[in-house]
Enzyme design. Structure first.
Site, PDB file in Angstrom:
ATOM      1  N   ASN A 388       0.990  -1.183   0.101  1.00  0.00           N
ATOM      2  CA  ASN A 388       0.065   0.006   0.091  1.00  0.00           C
ATOM      3  C   ASN A 388       0.908   1.167   0.022  1.00  0.00           C
ATOM      4  O   ASN A 388       1.071   1.816  -0.982  1.00  0.00           O
ATOM      5  CB  ASN A 388      -0.841   0.175   1.246  1.00  0.00           C
ATOM      6  CG  ASN A 388      -2.218   1.236   1.049  1.00  0.00           C
ATOM      7  OD1 ASN A 388      -1.911   2.285   0.465  1.00  0.00           O
ATOM      8  ND2 ASN A 388      -3.008   0.699   1.656  1.00  0.00           N
ATOM      9  N   ASP A 389       1.455   1.580   1.043  1.00  0.00           N
ATOM     10  CA  ASP A 389       2.368   2.857   1.213  1.00  0.00           C
ATOM     11  C   ASP A 389       3.585   2.976   0.201  1.00  0.00           C
ATOM     12  O   ASP A 389       3.732   3.830  -0.233  1.00  0.00           O
ATOM     13  CB  ASP A 389       2.600   3.101   2.753  1.00  0.00           C
ATOM     14  CG  ASP A 389       1.552   3.275   3.937  1.00  0.00           C
ATOM     15  OD1 ASP A 389       0.503   3.737   3.251  1.00  0.00           O
ATOM     16  OD2 ASP A 389       1.463   2.637   4.811  1.00  0.00           O
ATOM     17  N   VAL A 390       4.127   1.821   0.180  1.00  0.00           N
ATOM     18  CA  VAL A 390       5.217   1.842  -0.586  1.00  0.00           C
ATOM     19  C   VAL A 390       4.933   2.230  -2.104  1.00  0.00           C
ATOM     20  O   VAL A 390       5.989   2.253  -3.073  1.00  0.00           O
ATOM     21  CB  VAL A 390       6.012   0.538  -0.600  1.00  0.00           C
ATOM     22  CG1 VAL A 390       6.449   0.486   0.827  1.00  0.00           C
ATOM     23  CG2 VAL A 390       5.190  -0.611  -0.809  1.00  0.00           C
ATOM     24  N   VAL A 391       3.778   2.159  -2.762  1.00  0.00           N
ATOM     25  CA  VAL A 391       3.541   2.358  -4.192  1.00  0.00           C
ATOM     26  C   VAL A 391       2.409   3.378  -3.976  1.00  0.00           C
ATOM     27  O   VAL A 391       1.844   3.683  -5.163  1.00  0.00           O
ATOM     28  CB  VAL A 391       2.761   1.060  -4.752  1.00  0.00           C
ATOM     29  CG1 VAL A 391       3.746   0.020  -4.710  1.00  0.00           C
ATOM     30  CG2 VAL A 391       1.250   0.595  -3.970  1.00  0.00           C
ATOM     31  N   SER A 429       0.023   3.875   7.346  1.00  0.00           N
ATOM     32  CA  SER A 429       0.170   5.250   7.609  1.00  0.00           C
ATOM     33  C   SER A 429      -0.983   6.080   7.759  1.00  0.00           C
ATOM     34  O   SER A 429      -1.225   7.088   8.069  1.00  0.00           O
ATOM     35  CB  SER A 429       0.994   5.943   6.459  1.00  0.00           C
ATOM     36  OG  SER A 429       0.245   5.817   5.143  1.00  0.00           O
TER      37      SER A 429
END
Length: 462
Positions: A388-391, A429
Site C-alpha cells: 500500500n504505502d510503498v506504491v 500510515s
C-alpha cells in the site's frame, strides 16, 4: 595456555562474525552468512566455557537446555510471516541476558567491596540500555503480534515525559559514577530504564516498526559492549560493537527509505489520526474499479513484461509460493516476470526477500527499488500483492501528504496495474492511496493466496 586458546578462539569467532555480516548483504550469500555466524557463536561459547571464572557447570547446563527448548521452536516452527515479532522477542531475550549479567555483577562486586568508578559506569550503561531494550522490544513484539494496537498510543505530554525519564536515567547514571555503592539509585535506574522502553515504543505506529526493531537491535548491541567492558570479555565488546553499528546503520537506511528522521520516528507518532489539512482524503471523483479473476488472468497471460510488487498482505496470506507459481506460469507463456522489492515492504528489513527466497524465487528475479523503478514505464502489467504505502503516488505528488518525499516504487508508471487486496482500507500510515483510484488500476478483492491460485488457473487455460 588456556587464556591464549580462549583469546585465539575469540579472534576466530570475531572473524566469522565479520564475514557473516558481509555475506548477509546479498540474498545469494545470506544463508552462508547465517551459517558462519552460527559457527562463530558456537566457537565463542565453547571458549567462554573454558574461562577460569566458571566455577560450576550445573547452571550453565540448565541454561543451555532452556535455550535449546525455547530456541529450537522459535527457529523451526515460527512461520516466516511472524519473523518480525520473533526477532523483536529475540532482542528482548538478548537484552534481558545483558541486564541480568549487569545486575549480578553489580551485586557481587558490591558484596565484595570491589566496585570501582569505571566499573560501575560500564554496568550502569549496560543496565540502562538493557532495561529499555527489554521492555521496548516486548512492546514492539506486542504491536507486531497485534496483542497491542498497531496504531500509536499517544497522550498529552508524552514527549515531555519521555525526555524527563531519559534525564532521570542520566542523572542516576552520573550519581552511580560519583557514588558506586548507592544500590538504591542502581535499582531506580533499572526501573526507570524499563519504563523508558515502554513509553518510547507505545507512541510509535506499525508503519515505523522496521526502524524501531533495527534501532532496538542497536541498543542491544551497545548493552553487550557495556557488558564486555564490565566483565572484561573481549568477544562481547567485538560482537556488541558489530551488532550496535550494524543496527544503527540499518536504522538509518530504513529511515532514509521512508524519508523520515530518527526524531520523527521516535517522537512523531506517525500513523496517528491526522488533523488539519493532512486529514483530507484523496478525492478521486469516483470509486475503485474491480476486476474479475478471469479478466485479470487473461491480462497477465498475454503480457510481455510483468512486475510483481509484494507487500505485507502477501506475508499475512502466506501467499509467497502462489506468487512464485504464477510467475512461473507467465514465464512459460513467454512473459518476463520480475519482483520489485521496496526496502520497508513488510514488517522488517528484508522481509520480502526472505519470504520469496523461501518460496524458491530465483535471486536474479529480485530487484531493489532503484533497479526496477525506471522499468515500470515499459511494464505491461504491475501486480501489487498486499502493498500500500510503498506504491502510493502521493509520496511524489502531494506535499500535504504525511508520506510526501518517501521513496516509492513507481507502479503508477506501468501501462496497467492489478492490485490484490482484502478490502478498500488504508495502509499502516492511514493515508488513502490514489493509485487504487487511477483509471489504469483494477482491484482484485479477496484473500491474496486464493486470488493468486485463481489467477494461476486462468493463466493456464488462457
Amino acid at each position: 595456555m588456556t587464556e591464549t586458546l580462549i583469546q585465539l578462539s575469540y579472534l576466530l569467532a570475531a572473524f566469522l562474525f565479520i564475514l557473516a555480516l558481509r555475506s548477509l548483504g546479498r540474498p545469494e550469500t545470506a544463508r552462508r552468512g547465517m551459517q558462519m555466524a552460527a559457527i562463530g557463536m558456537f566457537v565463542a561459547v565453547l571458549a567462554t566455557l573454558l574461562h577460569q571464572r566458571v566455577i560450576s557447570y550445573e547452571w550453565v547446563a540448565i541454561g543451555a537446555i532452556a535455550g535449546v527448548v525455547v530456541g529450537y521452536p522459535l527457529g523451526m516452527w515460527v512461520p516466516m510471516t511472524a519473523m518480525p515479532q520473533r526477532i523483536a522477542l529475540s532482542h528482548a531475550f538478548g537484552a534481558l541476558a545483558a541486564t541480568l549479567v549487569g545486575v549480578g555483577e553489580y551485586t557481587n562486586s558490591l558484596a565484595a567491596g570491589e566496585l570501582m568508578r569505571g566499573h560501575v559506569i560500564a554496568l550502569g550503561f549496560e543496565v540502562l540500555l538493557g532495561g529499555l531494550t527489554v521492555t521496548g522490544s516486548l512492546m514492539a513484539f506486542g504491536k507486531l503480534q497485534e496483542i497491542l494496537p498497531g496504531r500509536p498510543i499517544t497522550f498529552r505530554g508524552q514527549n515531555a515525559l519521555n525526555f524527563a525519564l531519559l534525564l532521570a536515567s542520566a542523572v542516576c547514571l552520573v550519581w552511580l559514577g560519583a557514588t558506586p555503592t548507592a544500590s538504591t539509585i542502581f535499582i531506580v535506574m533499572l526501573a526507570v530504564s524499563a519504563l523508558v522502553g515502554i513509553t518510547l515504543v507505545l507512541p510509535i505506529g506499525g508503519a515505523d516498526m522496521p526502524v524501531v526493531v533495527s534501532l532496538l537491535n542497536s541498543y542491544a548491541g551497545l548493552a553487550a559492549v557495556a557488558t564486555g567492558f564490565a566483565i572484561d570479555n573481549n568477544i562481547l565488546i567485538i560482537v556488541g560493537a558489530l551488532d550496535g553499528a550494524s543496527g544503527f546503520i540499518l536504522s538509518i537506511a530504513m529511515s532514509k527509505a521512508m524519508n523520515r528522521s530518527f526524531t520523527n520516528v521516535l517522537f512523531g507518532a506517525f500513523g496517528a489520526q491526522p488533523v488539519g489539512d493532512v486529514a483530507r482524503s484523496f478525492e478521486a471523483g469516483g470509486q475503485m474499479s474491480s476486476i474479475s479473476t478471469e479478466d485479470a488472468g487473461i491480462r497477465l497471460a498475454y503480457a510481455d513484461r510483468v512486475v510483481v510488487v509484494p507487500g505485507y498482505g502477501l506475508a499475512v496470506a502466506q501467499a509467497q509460493h502462489q506468487a512464485r507459481e504464477l510467475a512461473d506460469l507467465v514465464e512459460k507463456r513467454g512473459g518476463d516476470v520480475r519482483f520489485a522489492i521496496h526496502p520497508v515492504a513488510g514488517r522488517m528489513p528484508g522481509h520480502m526477500n526472505v519470504l520469496l527466497a523461501e518460496a524458491g524465487v530465483a535471486y536474479d528475479k529480485l530487484f531493489e527499488m532503484d533497479e526496477i523503478n525506471e522499468r515500470f514505464c515499459e511494464t505491461d502489467v504491475a501486480i501489487v500483492i498486499g502493498a500500500n504505502d510503498v506504491v502510493n503516488p502521493a509520496a511524489r505528488s502531494d506535499p500535504a501528504s504525511p508520506i510526501y518525499g518517501m521513496p516509492i516504487l513507481k507502479v503508477s508508471d506501468a501501462k496497467s496495474v492489478i492490485v490484490l487486496k482484502r478490502g478498500s482500507g488504508k495502509g499502516f500510515s492511514g493515508v488513502e492511496n490514489e493509485l487504487f483510484f487511477d483509471s489504469k488500476t483494477s482491484m482484485l478483492f479477496g484473500d491474496a493466496k486464493q486470488s493468486l491460485i485463481g489467477l494461476g488457473t486462468e493463466v493456464k487455460t488462457a
